[in-house]
Design a protein around this motif. Structure first.
Motif, PDB file in Angstrom:
ATOM      1  N   GLY A   1       0.776  -1.388  -0.221  1.00 18.50           N
ATOM      2  CA  GLY A   1      -0.009   0.211  -0.096  1.00 18.50           C
ATOM      3  C   GLY A   1       0.856   1.395  -0.140  1.00 18.50           C
ATOM      4  N   SER A   2       2.015   1.061   0.323  1.00 15.57           N
ATOM      5  CA  SER A   2       2.901   2.226   0.297  1.00 15.57           C
ATOM      6  C   SER A   2       4.215   2.030  -0.358  1.00 15.57           C
ATOM      7  CB  SER A   2       3.310   2.805   1.873  1.00 15.57           C
ATOM      8  OG  SER A   2       2.238   3.142   2.441  1.00 15.57           O
ATOM      9  N   THR A   3       4.637   3.063  -1.135  1.00 18.47           N
ATOM     10  CA  THR A   3       5.922   2.645  -1.981  1.00 18.47           C
ATOM     11  C   THR A   3       6.795   3.957  -1.582  1.00 18.47           C
ATOM     12  OG1 THR A   3       5.070   3.800  -4.012  1.00 18.47           O
ATOM     13  CG2 THR A   3       4.922   1.331  -3.707  1.00 18.47           C
ATOM     14  N   TYR A   4       8.060   3.821  -1.713  1.00 13.28           N
ATOM     15  CA  TYR A   4       8.995   4.688  -1.567  1.00 13.28           C
ATOM     16  C   TYR A   4      10.137   4.744  -2.667  1.00 13.28           C
ATOM     17  CZ  TYR A   4       7.029   3.450   2.807  1.00 13.28           C
ATOM     18  OH  TYR A   4       6.235   3.383   3.888  1.00 13.28           O
ATOM     19  N   GLY A   5      10.659   6.006  -3.252  1.00 10.69           N
ATOM     20  CA  GLY A   5      11.620   6.097  -4.449  1.00 10.69           C
ATOM     21  C   GLY A   5      12.454   7.179  -4.228  1.00 10.69           C
ATOM     22  N   THR A   6      13.014   7.468  -4.911  1.00 19.40           N
ATOM     23  CA  THR A   6      13.927   8.660  -5.083  1.00 19.40           C
ATOM     24  C   THR A   6      13.731   9.565  -6.287  1.00 19.40           C
ATOM     25  OG1 THR A   6      15.561   7.753  -6.432  1.00 19.40           O
ATOM     26  CG2 THR A   6      15.935   6.956  -4.056  1.00 19.40           C
ATOM     27  N   ASP A   7      14.386  10.770  -5.868  1.00 18.41           N
ATOM     28  CA  ASP A   7      14.075  11.928  -7.107  1.00 18.41           C
ATOM     29  C   ASP A   7      14.802  11.400  -8.444  1.00 18.41           C
ATOM     30  OD1 ASP A   7      14.670  14.763  -4.687  1.00 18.41           O
ATOM     31  OD2 ASP A   7      12.867  13.404  -5.249  1.00 18.41           O
ATOM     32  N   SER A   8      15.743  10.707  -8.264  1.00 22.26           N
ATOM     33  CA  SER A   8      16.253  10.180  -9.782  1.00 22.26           C
ATOM     34  C   SER A   8      15.453   9.123 -10.262  1.00 22.26           C
ATOM     35  CB  SER A   8      17.634   9.598  -9.500  1.00 22.26           C
ATOM     36  OG  SER A   8      17.641   8.606  -8.585  1.00 22.26           O
ATOM     37  N   GLY A   9      14.755   8.402  -9.573  1.00 24.63           N
ATOM     38  CA  GLY A   9      13.975   7.412 -10.155  1.00 24.63           C
ATOM     39  C   GLY A   9      12.516   7.876 -10.295  1.00 24.63           C
ATOM     40  N   LYS A  10      12.040   8.990  -9.929  1.00 29.15           N
ATOM     41  CA  LYS A  10      10.523   9.502 -10.078  1.00 29.15           C
ATOM     42  C   LYS A  10      10.075   9.510 -11.210  1.00 29.15           C
ATOM     43  CE  LYS A  10       7.637  13.069  -8.034  1.00 29.15           C
ATOM     44  NZ  LYS A  10       7.692  14.284  -7.060  1.00 29.15           N
TER      45      LYS A  10
ATOM     46  N   ARG B   1      10.062   7.037 -13.468  1.00 30.58           N
ATOM     47  CA  ARG B   1      10.628   6.247 -14.189  1.00 30.58           C
ATOM     48  C   ARG B   1      10.788   4.633 -13.723  1.00 30.58           C
ATOM     49  NH1 ARG B   1      15.989   6.315 -15.434  1.00 30.58           N
ATOM     50  NH2 ARG B   1      16.481   7.141 -13.491  1.00 30.58           N
ATOM     51  N   PHE B   2      10.854   4.776 -12.437  1.00 28.02           N
ATOM     52  CA  PHE B   2      10.776   3.373 -11.595  1.00 28.02           C
ATOM     53  C   PHE B   2       9.624   3.038 -10.939  1.00 28.02           C
ATOM     54  CE2 PHE B   2      15.797   3.328 -11.367  1.00 28.02           C
ATOM     55  CZ  PHE B   2      16.061   3.337 -12.620  1.00 28.02           C
ATOM     56  N   THR B   3       9.132   1.973 -11.024  1.00 30.46           N
ATOM     57  CA  THR B   3       7.826   1.592 -10.059  1.00 30.46           C
ATOM     58  C   THR B   3       8.149   0.370  -9.195  1.00 30.46           C
ATOM     59  OG1 THR B   3       6.409   2.728 -11.731  1.00 30.46           O
ATOM     60  CG2 THR B   3       5.630   1.073 -10.094  1.00 30.46           C
ATOM     61  N   ILE B   4       8.145   0.371  -8.137  1.00 37.22           N
ATOM     62  CA  ILE B   4       8.198  -1.084  -7.387  1.00 37.22           C
ATOM     63  C   ILE B   4       6.931  -1.604  -6.944  1.00 37.22           C
ATOM     64  CG2 ILE B   4       8.278   0.068  -5.087  1.00 37.22           C
ATOM     65  CD1 ILE B   4      10.294  -1.896  -4.266  1.00 37.22           C
ATOM     66  N   SER B   5       6.849  -2.949  -7.095  1.00 34.02           N
ATOM     67  CA  SER B   5       5.472  -3.511  -6.679  1.00 34.02           C
ATOM     68  C   SER B   5       5.689  -4.739  -6.385  1.00 34.02           C
ATOM     69  CB  SER B   5       4.475  -3.833  -7.968  1.00 34.02           C
ATOM     70  OG  SER B   5       5.210  -4.534  -9.119  1.00 34.02           O
ATOM     71  N   ARG B   6       4.661  -5.431  -5.831  1.00 33.77           N
ATOM     72  CA  ARG B   6       5.001  -6.925  -5.063  1.00 33.77           C
ATOM     73  C   ARG B   6       3.583  -7.648  -5.389  1.00 33.77           C
ATOM     74  NH1 ARG B   6       6.561  -5.767   0.938  1.00 33.77           N
ATOM     75  NH2 ARG B   6       6.519  -8.037   1.011  1.00 33.77           N
ATOM     76  N   ASP B   7       3.818  -8.794  -5.328  1.00 37.99           N
ATOM     77  CA  ASP B   7       2.813  -9.805  -5.397  1.00 37.99           C
ATOM     78  C   ASP B   7       2.972 -11.065  -4.406  1.00 37.99           C
ATOM     79  OD1 ASP B   7       0.772 -12.016  -5.903  1.00 37.99           O
ATOM     80  OD2 ASP B   7       1.258 -11.820  -8.160  1.00 37.99           O
ATOM     81  N   ASN B   8       2.382 -10.808  -3.117  1.00 32.60           N
ATOM     82  CA  ASN B   8       2.656 -11.742  -2.164  1.00 32.60           C
ATOM     83  C   ASN B   8       2.235 -13.168  -2.386  1.00 32.60           C
ATOM     84  OD1 ASN B   8       3.800  -9.648  -0.574  1.00 32.60           O
ATOM     85  ND2 ASN B   8       2.038  -9.335   0.636  1.00 32.60           N
ATOM     86  N   ALA B   9       1.388 -13.294  -3.131  1.00 31.59           N
ATOM     87  CA  ALA B   9       0.914 -14.501  -3.409  1.00 31.59           C
ATOM     88  C   ALA B   9       1.815 -15.300  -4.357  1.00 31.59           C
ATOM     89  CB  ALA B   9      -0.537 -14.532  -4.301  1.00 31.59           C
ATOM     90  N   LYS B  10       2.586 -14.730  -5.266  1.00 25.36           N
ATOM     91  CA  LYS B  10       3.694 -15.321  -5.803  1.00 25.36           C
ATOM     92  C   LYS B  10       5.055 -15.148  -5.343  1.00 25.36           C
ATOM     93  CE  LYS B  10       1.645 -14.606 -10.463  1.00 25.36           C
ATOM     94  NZ  LYS B  10       1.753 -13.977 -11.690  1.00 25.36           N
TER      95      LYS B  10
END
Length: 123
Positions: free
Chosen positions: A56-65, A67-76
């Motif tokens: 529900g919460s994600t964190y990034g950096t200015d350099s990746g804003k 451009r980069f997206t983190i996600s997760r699939d706990n079932a997998k």
């Protein structure tokens, strides 16, 4: 404890995209805050992105804003890092990490690490 294995790295031209995966085994990753870090030659390991246990919460950096997206699939039992509009300065070994504690940008706060996957962006 949890074992982490990254995949999806490779050679890509500037402006291209890659999707990194981090497959976990040994324990369910729903117990862990997860993060991606990277380390370029001669440089310190740096934070790239993080995600809460639920996603529900994600964190990034200015350099990746944007451009980069983190996600997760706990079932997998897998965490992903989608990287778009890649730049030569994104070239590094990318590591997946897990912590039983709260979110932190600091690599010292993570308990488990994968072996890394190389990302090379050509100009």
């Amino acid at each position: 404890q949890v074992q982490l294995v990254e995949s999806g790295g490779g050679l890509v031209q500037a402006g291209g995209s890659l999707r990194l995966s981090c497959a976990a085994s040994g324990r369910t990753i729903s117990s862990y805050v997860m993060g991606w870090f990277r380390q370029a030659p001669g440089k310190e390991r740096e934070f790239v992105a993080g995600i809460s246990r639920s996603g529900g919460s994600t964190y990034g950096t200015d350099s990746g804003k944007g451009r980069f997206t983190i996600s997760r699939d706990n079932a997998k039992n897998t965490v992903y890092l989608q990287m778009n509009s890649l730049k030569p300065e994104d070239t590094a070994v990318y590591y997946c990490a897990a912590t039983m504690g709260g979110f932190t940008y600091r690599n010292i706060g993570y308990d488990y690490w994968g072996q890394g996957t190389q990302v090379t962006v050509s100009s």
